[in-house]
Enzyme design. Structure first.
Site, PDB file in Angstrom:
ATOM      1  CG  ASP A  10      32.178  -0.225  -6.360  1.00  0.00           C
ATOM      2  OD1 ASP A  10      32.986   0.063  -7.274  1.00  0.00           O
ATOM      3  OD2 ASP A  10      32.515  -0.266  -5.162  1.00  0.00           O
ATOM      4  CE1 TYR A  42      34.814  -5.732 -10.910  1.00  0.00           C
ATOM      5  CE2 TYR A  42      33.898  -3.824 -12.032  1.00  0.00           C
ATOM      6  CZ  TYR A  42      33.754  -5.108 -11.540  1.00  0.00           C
ATOM      7  OH  TYR A  42      32.550  -5.750 -11.696  1.00  0.00           O
ATOM      8  CB  CYS A  73      32.846   1.564  -9.903  1.00  0.00           C
ATOM      9  SG  CYS A  73      34.472   0.840 -10.093  1.00  0.00           S
ATOM     10  CG  ASN A  74      36.016   7.179  -9.121  1.00  0.00           C
ATOM     11  OD1 ASN A  74      36.058   8.362  -9.427  1.00  0.00           O
ATOM     12  ND2 ASN A  74      35.471   6.778  -7.982  1.00  0.00           N
ATOM     13  CB  CYS A 183      38.707   4.724  -5.348  1.00  0.00           C
ATOM     14  SG  CYS A 183      38.145   3.057  -4.915  1.00  0.00           S
TER      15      CYS A 183
HETATM   16  N1  DGL Z   1      35.146   1.563  -6.030  1.00  0.00           N
HETATM   17  C1  DGL Z   1      35.976   1.348  -7.171  1.00  0.00           C
HETATM   18  C2  DGL Z   1      36.355   2.702  -7.776  1.00  0.00           C
HETATM   19  O1  DGL Z   1      35.647   3.676  -7.542  1.00  0.00           O
HETATM   20  C3  DGL Z   1      37.012   0.422  -6.729  1.00  0.00           C
HETATM   21  C4  DGL Z   1      38.048   0.036  -7.603  1.00  0.00           C
HETATM   22  C5  DGL Z   1      38.604  -1.338  -7.516  1.00  0.00           C
HETATM   23  O2  DGL Z   1      37.875  -2.303  -7.376  1.00  0.00           O
HETATM   24  O3  DGL Z   1      39.807  -1.402  -7.697  1.00  0.00           O
HETATM   25  O4  DGL Z   1      37.283   2.850  -8.526  1.00  0.00           O
END
Ligand code: DGL
Length: 262
Positions: A10, A42, A73-74, A183
């Site tokens: 993630d 991300y 991680c989505n 998320c």
């Molecule tokens: N846990 C990530 C997701 O599921 C986090 C996203 C990020 O880092 O902005 O999207």
């Protein structure tokens, strides 16, 4: 191959919520978790950059002998999983906002999705919405700032609660009856969500479904580890291991995170 660990990555600590579900239904498996906290969030990066980081994470997990990768991680799933599947010789399990179950269960035909900008603007998310939410009003909200607050260990700060409440206000006023957590960091906010959301709003988290899918794929590919020694769980972070360790302790895990420099 069967004895190798399940690899999960993630942008940070959010995917630990997926690891928790995977460990629960596959208790004999070894796992390696990579939190790329140095690069979080991300969700504010370009699709090309998210893909580049996802490739690097995958390569590293495969070097550690992982037999399968869970993209926990989505944002990475919606922006990179299609390419990863073409480029690497292992199976990938991903996670996307669970619009389908929310749309099926919604009585008011109005559901909210809280996700990162990277997920909301991806074409995979747009296609899923179109496919599963016909006749349903989907209200999208970018979870601006939430990943940063969680990654800095400020889960219990009054500021986090107030910020989250402000983000949800428009969707609540519009009368949603389901809130999809898009998320993997956001399930960590469930105790606060339960306080700030009206009781009729159901929170939808698809972590358990991802774990079931992981098990199904492993069964299908003969990747289930044979019983034997106790499983080993390793956690690596490109960020501060101190914050990762606070999160691990809070979730009830004894392992200590190690720092990883790319
Ligand atoms: N846990 C990530 C997701 O599921 C986090 C996203 C990020 O880092 O902005 O999207």
């Amino acid at each position: 191959m069967k004895q190798g660990p399940i690899g999960l990555f993630d942008s940070g600590l959010g995917g630990l919520t997926i690891r928790r579900e995977v460990m629960q239904i596959l208790p004999a498996e070894n796992t390696i978790y990579l939190a790329d906290s140095a690069q979080a969030p991300y969700g504010e990066k370009s699709p090309e950059h998210i893909l580049e980081l996802s490739r690097r994470n995958t390569r590293w997990l495969l070097e550690q002998g992982c037999k399968l990768i869970v993209v926990a991680c989505n944002t990475a799933t919606t922006n990179a999983i299609a390419s990863l599947r073409k480029e690497f010789p292992v199976s990938f399990i991903g996670i996307e906002p669970a619009i389908k179950p929310a749309a099926l269960q919604s009585k008011r035909k109005r559901v909210g999705v809280l996700a990162t900008r990277g997920t909301l603007s991806s074409s995979l998310f747009a296609n899923t919405s179109k496919l599963h939410a016909a006749g349903i009003e989907v209200l999208e909200q970018e979870g601006r700032g939430l990943v940063r607050l969680i990654e800095s260990g400020r889960l219990e700060d009054p500021e986090t609660r107030e910020h989250l409440k402000g983000l949800l206000q428009p969707m609540v006023e519009a009368g949603i009856d389901h809130l999809v957590l898009g998320c993997t960091h956001y399930p960590l906010l469930i105790p606060i969500l339960e306080e700030v959301l009206p009781p009729e709003v159901q929170v939808v988290d698809c972590g358990p479904a991802v774990a079931r899918q992981t098990r199904a794929v492993m069964e299908g590919e003969g990747l289930i580890r044979s019983a034997g020694e106790a499983p080993v769980h390793k956690v690596f972070t490109t960020g501060d291991p101190g914050i990762a360790n606070i999160m691990l302790r809070r979730m009830g895990y004894p392992e200590k995170a190690r720092h990883l420099e790319f």
